[in-house]
Design an enzyme around this catalytic site. Structure first.
Site, PDB file in Angstrom:
ATOM      1  N   SER A  11      83.784 136.623 -12.484  1.00 50.72           N
ATOM      2  CA  SER A  11      82.474 136.908 -13.072  1.00 50.72           C
ATOM      3  C   SER A  11      82.197 138.401 -13.151  1.00 50.72           C
ATOM      4  O   SER A  11      81.143 138.797 -13.648  1.00 50.72           O
ATOM      5  CB  SER A  11      81.378 136.220 -12.256  1.00 50.72           C
ATOM      6  OG  SER A  11      81.446 136.620 -10.898  1.00 50.72           O
ATOM      7  N   HIS A  52      85.068 133.091 -18.348  1.00 52.14           N
ATOM      8  CA  HIS A  52      83.998 133.003 -17.356  1.00 52.14           C
ATOM      9  C   HIS A  52      83.046 131.864 -17.688  1.00 52.14           C
ATOM     10  O   HIS A  52      82.176 131.989 -18.540  1.00 52.14           O
ATOM     11  CB  HIS A  52      83.255 134.342 -17.279  1.00 52.14           C
ATOM     12  CG  HIS A  52      82.126 134.358 -16.311  1.00 52.14           C
ATOM     13  ND1 HIS A  52      81.014 135.168 -16.453  1.00 52.14           N
ATOM     14  CD2 HIS A  52      81.915 133.644 -15.162  1.00 52.14           C
ATOM     15  CE1 HIS A  52      80.184 134.963 -15.456  1.00 52.14           C
ATOM     16  NE2 HIS A  52      80.705 134.038 -14.656  1.00 52.14           N
ATOM     17  N   GLU A 105      81.900 133.027 -21.280  1.00 56.21           N
ATOM     18  CA  GLU A 105      82.155 134.425 -21.629  1.00 56.21           C
ATOM     19  C   GLU A 105      83.665 134.605 -21.743  1.00 56.21           C
ATOM     20  O   GLU A 105      84.390 134.362 -20.780  1.00 56.21           O
ATOM     21  CB  GLU A 105      81.636 135.352 -20.519  1.00 56.21           C
ATOM     22  CG  GLU A 105      80.341 136.025 -20.795  1.00 56.21           C
ATOM     23  CD  GLU A 105      79.994 137.067 -19.739  1.00 56.21           C
ATOM     24  OE1 GLU A 105      79.406 138.086 -20.107  1.00 56.21           O
ATOM     25  OE2 GLU A 105      80.278 136.855 -18.549  1.00 56.21           O
ATOM     26  N   ASN A 160      76.551 139.101 -15.910  1.00 58.32           N
ATOM     27  CA  ASN A 160      76.178 139.628 -14.599  1.00 58.32           C
ATOM     28  C   ASN A 160      75.724 141.078 -14.635  1.00 58.32           C
ATOM     29  O   ASN A 160      75.019 141.527 -13.728  1.00 58.32           O
ATOM     30  CB  ASN A 160      77.333 139.445 -13.612  1.00 58.32           C
ATOM     31  CG  ASN A 160      77.397 138.017 -13.128  1.00 58.32           C
ATOM     32  OD1 ASN A 160      76.375 137.404 -12.847  1.00 58.32           O
ATOM     33  ND2 ASN A 160      78.592 137.451 -13.052  1.00 58.32           N
TER      34      ASN A 160
END
Length: 295
Positions: free
Chosen positions: A118, A139, A151, A189
């Protein structure tokens, strides 16, 4: 592409295995711990039961999904004959690089190697591999069987062909793939973790309490759950790890983790997984009772 290996039977790993298996792929779920594999398979079965109860899938679909998953404790045995390996081990740079070194030695050169990291650099991970053009970030979001986003992160050397294959594969899983570039935290993130960290800072500075902070973000910003509840759900150790990766990568103090977060992780207060974080989960898995530390 028919056979997928998933490394790691934890929350993300079993969710990824579930998703591929439900889509008709043969899945080899690998973990060094037999206990983790048993727990992971039990979680998959429980989640499938919930889907049957809701009428999302049939009982036959559930049995087909489970029968599509084979478990292994040896990585070499597990990855033989696979078309794609998805690594979903703990978010630790050293561990992931070691896994990819092994995969480079074991797997044929045409096997695509994906990581569910991540935040960690895909380029850094790919540097451990012969033919780094086949390494890519994939991800998934938690809970994997439900969340639509994947992702897709291209490393510096990731090929156009590999990117297209993984984008198309994500669509076959019923997901919405979104391609992003390889910088610490990627997109999800890089935006989410500073918000969570600032929420913890707001608590740490005494601006408001746990429930008050979460209420403001739920009712005022239309978030489905508050940032402190979300941090507990993700795992405070995971949040800390991601913030450290971004802080180390950018050398920007805005990514420095709040001292309260650091202390909570050191004290073993990791959120839902440990039974206590910003909320107390000893009586309920729902974020209903604020941890006594914050009352």
């Amino acid at each position: 592409m028919k056979t997928i290996a998933v490394i790691g039977a934890g929350t993300m790993g079993n969710g990824i295995a579930h998703t591929f298996a439900q889509s008709g792929f043969t899945v080899k779920l690998i973990d060094v711990s037999e206990k983790s594999l048993e727990k992971g398979m039990a979680t998959i079965a429980s989640n499938l039961d919930r889907m049957v109860t809701k009428g999302t899938i049939s009982e036959e679909d559930k049995h087909k999904t489970i029968s599509n998953i084979i478990t292994y404790t040896d990585i070499k045995d597990g990855v033989i004959g696979t078309d794609l390996v998805v690594e979903a081990a703990t978010e630790n740079v050293g561990l992931k690089m070691n896994i990819f070194k092994q995969l480079s030695e074991i797997c044929d050169h045409n096997v695509i190697l994906a990581t569910n990291t991540s935040s960690i650099s895909i380029t850094q991970i790919a540097a451990q591999v012969v033919h780094p053009e086949r390494v890519i970030g994939m991800h998934f979001m938690n809970p994997v069987p439900i969340m639509k986003l994947v992702e897709i992160i291209r490393g510096y050397n990731t090929s156009d062909e590999v990117t297209k294959i993984i984008m198309d594969l994500s669509v076959k899983l019923g997901k919405t793939p979104t391609e992003v570039n390889d910088y610490p935290g990627f997109v999800a993130n890089r935006i989410l973790m500073p918000m969570i960290n600032e929420s913890i800072e707001t608590l740490y500075n005494g601006v408001a309490g746990v429930q008050e902070i979460d209420t403001v973000m739920k009712l005022g910003m239309a978030h489905p759950m508050g940032p402190l509840q979300l941090a507990d759900f993700i795992g405070l150790d995971v949040c800390l790890s991601i913030l450290n990766v971004m802080y180390d990568g950018f050398k920007n103090p805005k990514y420095a983790p709040c001292p309260l977060l650091v202390n909570m992780v050191m004290a073993g207060k990791l959120g839902v997984k440990s039974g206590e974080g910003f909320y107390d989960y000893s009586e309920s898995k729902k974020a209903e009772n604020v941890s006594k530390q914050f009352k």
